[in-house]
Design an enzyme around this catalytic site. Structure first.
Site, PDB file in Angstrom:
ATOM      1  CG  ASN A 135      -2.163  -0.805   1.038  1.00  0.00           C
ATOM      2  OD1 ASN A 135      -2.626  -0.988  -0.073  1.00  0.00           O
ATOM      3  ND2 ASN A 135      -2.685  -1.318   2.124  1.00  0.00           N
ATOM      4  N   GLY A 160      -0.912   8.334  -1.062  1.00  0.00           N
ATOM      5  CA  GLY A 160      -0.660   9.674  -1.573  1.00  0.00           C
ATOM      6  C   GLY A 160       0.672  10.287  -1.213  1.00  0.00           C
ATOM      7  NE  ARG A 200      -7.779  10.130   5.936  1.00  0.00           N
ATOM      8  CZ  ARG A 200      -6.666   9.515   5.581  1.00  0.00           C
ATOM      9  NH1 ARG A 200      -6.364   8.333   6.114  1.00  0.00           N
ATOM     10  NH2 ARG A 200      -5.857  10.044   4.691  1.00  0.00           N
TER      11      ARG A 200
END
Length: 528
Positions: free
Chosen positions: A102, A107, A354
């Site tokens: 991952n 990002g 989030r």
């Protein structure tokens, strides 16, 4: 059964796994180790570094190292480098054909408390403030010892990345849930901008790498200390019938950096039945639970494994992590607004954490329970630093409009309602106070100049906060005794505790690098 496997079975000694006494005692005539061992080179990126191919005759083990690291993302690379710097011989194994997991597709956003860029831009930050922000997002469920070490270690981890050639953009970003802008991002807007330089440095230091080498189980001695691992070499993900069993010795320790389980639908549904096949994930396909489960099998304590995070910035119009996520984090959320298409009105703080945003978005459903996808949009000025915008437009996951009315009509929104909302938001930008939802307005800009860029939004499973318990030295803790499992260390998403109920964006890179370095260093220093 192959002849070499039969011979291994006939020579089982005192070494054991949690399921069986593993075949590790065979010593063939002439002192040669059983089985040929070749490197797993298939599937390597042409720009990637070569994996190890040699094999020396070592007797009962196929290979011996001081430290073995399982997983090759941020935590694994940091652990490998630090372990090697102690003078230990180090092997990194990864089950996938390409290294990085991952970490290579995220990002590349890294939260640092007290960075030089903050100092340059006059942003006042501190370790204590970062702790407070992470604690608030974590709903107070964070393990404080780990949390404080992560926050305190971010500046050192940042300097560590610079030493190994990582390059960051020359501006700060303000991610949701953070009190101040403290997020740095790699120049390529990807975690590969960290993983690749770290792997190159690790290889230059003498760290060995094996891909397509799937961790299967631990090998324990008579005192239940971890002394090695059993793997499937030449493994072809996801074919469980592929590969050849090997045993690798770890004389000082094994560091588990094998990641979370966002793609393991069976295991994640055991924790939350709603996260079934209808819920997509941003993770790579190998993000599964078997390594974590193996640690539970040797006594590791499970910590908060039902805490699973959904990324609120994802798009229903593309698979996986996609390109919209980067647009939303850099442009849509901080520089624009998110609205319900049924009303044209905002419904949440776009810079909330989030969990807050994901839960608010998930309530956007019609009377039959079908999703009603919200729309996020900003001006061209707000989107000027969003590197993925051009690709989003090309692949029709973002749209460009010359007026607010055109934007509203495209998504079937009431024009009057959206225009009223935009006027209200522009007034908040002017006054510096968002009376609707309390969004920080320090860097906000008005939505008053065309063109406007818009995307649709829907959460995806992104991160698993829970995992095995570790102490502040990276030791994996035993469930019954509360003491470290000898020879076993862990770092990164496979562990639980520092993030509590919800991880703040850009704090994963911080945690994995900080704890990965600690775990690798302590494994390397452990007596063989």
């Amino acid at each position: 059964m192959k002849e070499t496997e039969k011979k291994r079975s006939a020579h089982a000694g005192s070494v054991k796994s949690r399921r069986e006494v593993l075949r590790t005692g065979a010593l063939l005539a002439g002192g040669l180790a059983v089985g040929a061992l070749s490197g797993c080179t298939g599937g390597e990126n042409k720009n990637d570094l070569p994996v190890e191919k040699s094999r020396a005759p070592l007797g009962r083990w196929d290979k011996e190292y001081d430290v073995i690291v399982v997983g090759s993302g941020f935590a694994g690379m940091a652990a490998a480098i630090e372990a090697r710097k102690t003078g230990a011989s180090v092997l990194v194994v990864d089950k996938m054909p390409v290294f990085g997991g991952n970490s290579t597709i995220n990002g590349g956003a890294f939260a640092v408390a007290g960075s030089p860029l903050q100092e340059k831009e006059g942003v006042k930050d501190s370790v204590d403030l970062m702790v407070q922000d992470m604690l608030k997002a974590g709903r107070g469920l964070n393990h404080m010892g780990l949390l404080k070490i992560v926050a305190a270690g971010t500046r050192g981890a940042y300097e560590f990345t610079l030493e190994h050639g990582v390059k960051f953009k020359p501006f700060l970003q303000h991610f949701g849930g953070h009190s101040v802008p403290r997020t740095l991002q790699t120049t390529i807007s990807s975690g590969a901008g960290i993983v690749r330089p770290l792997r190159k440095s690790a290889a230059n230091l003498g760290v060995a790498f094996r891909n397509r080498c799937k961790f299967e189980d631990f090998i324990l001695d008579e005192n239940d200390a971890v002394i090695g691992i059993r793997v499937k070499d030449r493994y072809e993900f996801p074919n469980e019938e592929s590969g050849e069993f090997r045993e690798f010795r770890a004389k000082r320790g094994v560091v588990m950096c094998s990641g979370g389980f966002s793609q393991d639908r069976r295991f994640r549904m055991m924790q939350n039945p709603r996260l079934d096949e209808r819920v997509d994930s941003t993770n790579h396909p190998g993000a599964t639970a078997e390594s974590m489960q193996a640690m539970f099998g040797v006594g590791a304590s499970p910590v908060q494994i039902d805490l699973i995070q959904l990324g609120p910035w994802s798009s229903p119009d593309e698979k996986g992590f996609g390109m919209v996520s980067q647009f939303n984090t850099i442009a849509g959320f901080p520089m624009g607004i998110m609205v319900d298409v049924r009303t044209g009105k905002r419904f949440v703080n776009e810079l909330g954490d989030r969990k807050e945003r994901a839960e608010a978005i998930l309530t956007r459903q019609d009377e039959t329970g079908k999703p009603v996808y919200p729309v996020v949009f900003c001006t061209a000025k707000g989107a000027e630093k969003a590197q993925t915008l051009k690709a989003c437009l090309k692949y029709n996951v973002a749209w460009k409009f010359d007026t607010i009315a055109d934007l509203a009509k495209h998504f079937g929104m009431p024009v009057e309602g959206l225009e009223e909302q935009v006027a209200m938001y522009n007034e908040a930008v002017k006054t510096g106070e968002d009376k609707q939802f309390g969004k920080p307005m320090g860097r906000a800009i008005p939505l008053d100049k065309a063109p406007f860029y818009a995307v649709r939004c829907w959460p995806k499973v992104h991160y698993t906060m829970g995992g095995v318990e570790i102490d502040t030295h990276g030791h994996v803790m035993h469930m019954r005794t509360g003491k470290p499992i000898e020879g076993l260390f862990a770092a990164g998403e496979v562990t639980g505790g520092p993030h509590g109920a919800s991880r703040l964006g850009s704090c994963a890179v911080a945690e994995t690098l900080v704890i990965g370095r600690i775990a690798g260093r302590n494994a390397g220093k452990r007596s063989a």
